[in-house]
Scaffold this active site. Structure first.
Site, PDB file in Angstrom:
ATOM      1  N   SER A 185       0.788  -1.230   0.000  1.00 32.32           N
ATOM      2  CA  SER A 185       0.000   0.000   0.000  1.00 32.32           C
ATOM      3  C   SER A 185       0.820   1.281   0.000  1.00 32.32           C
ATOM      4  O   SER A 185       0.353   2.306  -0.462  1.00 32.32           O
ATOM      5  CB  SER A 185      -0.945  -0.002   1.200  1.00 32.32           C
ATOM      6  OG  SER A 185      -0.199  -0.017   2.393  1.00 32.32           O
ATOM      7  N   HIS A 213      -5.440  -4.547  -2.019  1.00 36.31           N
ATOM      8  CA  HIS A 213      -5.262  -3.427  -2.957  1.00 36.31           C
ATOM      9  C   HIS A 213      -5.185  -3.905  -4.405  1.00 36.31           C
ATOM     10  O   HIS A 213      -4.910  -3.115  -5.300  1.00 36.31           O
ATOM     11  CB  HIS A 213      -3.976  -2.649  -2.634  1.00 36.31           C
ATOM     12  CG  HIS A 213      -4.119  -1.687  -1.501  1.00 36.31           C
ATOM     13  ND1 HIS A 213      -4.795  -0.491  -1.610  1.00 36.31           N
ATOM     14  CD2 HIS A 213      -3.687  -1.747  -0.220  1.00 36.31           C
ATOM     15  CE1 HIS A 213      -4.760   0.145  -0.459  1.00 36.31           C
ATOM     16  NE2 HIS A 213      -4.090  -0.592   0.409  1.00 36.31           N
ATOM     17  N   LYS A 244     -12.516  -1.890  -0.362  1.00 35.79           N
ATOM     18  CA  LYS A 244     -11.726  -1.042  -1.272  1.00 35.79           C
ATOM     19  C   LYS A 244     -12.415  -1.015  -2.645  1.00 35.79           C
ATOM     20  O   LYS A 244     -13.473  -0.412  -2.760  1.00 35.79           O
ATOM     21  CB  LYS A 244     -10.280  -1.537  -1.296  1.00 35.79           C
ATOM     22  CG  LYS A 244      -9.592  -1.214   0.036  1.00 35.79           C
ATOM     23  CD  LYS A 244      -8.139  -1.632   0.116  1.00 35.79           C
ATOM     24  CE  LYS A 244      -7.525  -1.074   1.390  1.00 35.79           C
ATOM     25  NZ  LYS A 244      -6.851  -2.065   2.227  1.00 35.79           N
TER      26      LYS A 244
END
Ligand SMILES: *Cc1c(COP(=O)(O)O)cnc(C)c1O
Length: 392
Positions: A185, A213, A244
């Site tokens: 990240s 991610h 996300k």
């Protein structure tokens, strides 16, 4: 006596303020999108949300959440195995397994819960867990929960020689579990899956991939790190989040072989002792996944916007970290400068985050941009220009 306790807390908070690490909220007054309303500020361009696919305000997701609330109410007031399992939990889990091509999946209330559930549940005394030093905090904490007698090793970030050394040391462990983030990240770099898989095969280890991610972001159709490398099926266990790219509401999951999922149902503690994923979040996550599966072109569109943004920033002389994810760090190298840049950008209507030590190494302060498919090319042009003017 108690007064000392509270005074100690106040002193710690004061220390954070002096060090400039004290965090303060900004309040959203509208859905997360390319532009959102911030209290006492107004309209800002958001470049710090994980809303990669721009699904957070999609009418299909909102509608499915409303329908789930009406059909199922707020929740079951229970954990899964007592009376907290809804039909849509199974439907979502089947959908996750179908999407990733695994045998089965299990939802948790977050990926944090999934990681802290799965890691200790998989390992028994004598086993070994090996974790990349830049893995997410939930993996770090999951590794802290391992039983007495389980060995733990941390290898330097994406350092395959170091990982091999650790695997060599652990060669007599019955289970050697290697854990890596798919996309890291802070750097936005992607795990070296081909090399990791080679080592995992060589040392007969097990691979766990946290694609939080990466899910919905990388790989041709958003299936994450495995798809990015054309290596679907190479991780034994995948964890990821619905918080996300997949709608941004919340929830997480683990996916893998049926016996792994069965074991998690029987022994993983957040599953046994904490409420199930609320039906409204379950419905939203399921709709997000269905939306992605029937509109895979949004992943391509995000990739094109990300490439365009990277090129704009580079052409303007900004020092970005190269990568293929939707995370673009702009290196500033000086902590007060990075913080002040983020504040100035906010004043101009661009919402980004500045990161400095201890979140990133000393002297590697940066601002981090996250690209969303909600952004227009005009938004990207404007943001690139404003950033360039403020950095010089
Ligand atoms: C964000 C993130 C998590 C936590 O996800 P939540 O669902 O918000 O708990 C876990 N692992 C990684 C790698 C992440 O980036």
């Amino acid at each position: 006596m108690k007064e000392q306790f509270y005074e100690g807390i106040r002193n710690r908070l004061e220390g954070m303020k002096e060090a400039g690490t004290y965090k303060q909220y900004r309040y959203l007054e509208s859905p997360m999108s390319a532009r959102s309303q911030i209290k006492s500020k107004g309209d800002v361009l958001v470049l710090c949300s994980n809303n990669y696919l721009g699904l957070a305000d999609k009418k299909e997701l909102i509608q499915s959440g409303i329908e789930a609330l009406e059909k199922y109410g707020a929740g079951g007031a229970s954990v899964r195995f007592i009376c907290g399992t809804y039909d849509i939990h199974q439907e979502l889990e089947d959908k996750v397994a179908e999407f990733l091509g695994t045998e089965a999946a299990l939802t948790y209330t977050s990926c944090w819960a999934a990681n802290t559930a799965v890691i200790p549940a998989l390992l028994q005394p004598g086993d070994t867990v090996l974790s990349d030093e830049l893995n997410h905090a939930s993996i770090v904490d999951g590794c802290r929960l391992i039983a007495k007698g389980v060995n733990k090793g941390i290898y330097r970030h994406s350092d395959m020689a170091h990982l091999e050394e650790k695997l060599q040391e652990a060669k007599d462990s019955p289970v050697k579990l290697v854990i890596t983030d798919g996309v890291f990240s802070m750097e936005g770099d992607i795990a070296k899956l081909p090399e990791i898989v080679e080592l995992v095969r060589k040392y007969d280890a097990i691979l766990m991939l946290d694609d939080s991610h990466a899910t919905g972001v990388i790989g041709k159709t958003g299936r994450g790190t495995e798809e990015y490398y054309n290596m679907i099926g190479s991780a034994d266990i995948i964890t990821s989040t619905f918080g996300k790219a997949l709608g941004g509401a919340g929830g997480g999951f683990v996916a893998g072989k049926q016996e792994v999922i069965d074991l998690m149902v029987q022994v993983s503690r957040p599953h046994l002792f904490s409420n199930s994923l609320p039906p409204v979040l379950t419905a939203i996550a399921k709709t997000a996944l269905e939306y992605l599966m029937s509109n895979p072109e949004i992943v391509q569109s995000l990739r094109e916007k990300t490439n365009y943004f990277r090129k704009q920033l580079k052409d303007r002389g900004l020092n970005i970290l190269e990568g293929d994810s939707a995370i673009i760090p702009i290196m500033i190298y000086d902590a007060p400068k990075a913080v002040s840049l983020a504040n100035k950008l906010f004043e101009k209507g661009i919402y980004v985050t500045g990161f400095s030590f201890p979140v990133v190494p000393k002297d590697e302060a940066r601002i981090r941009l996250q690209v969303s498919d909600a952004l227009s090319y005009e938004d990207i042009d404007w943001a690139s220009e404003v950033i360039q003017n403020l950095v010089d």
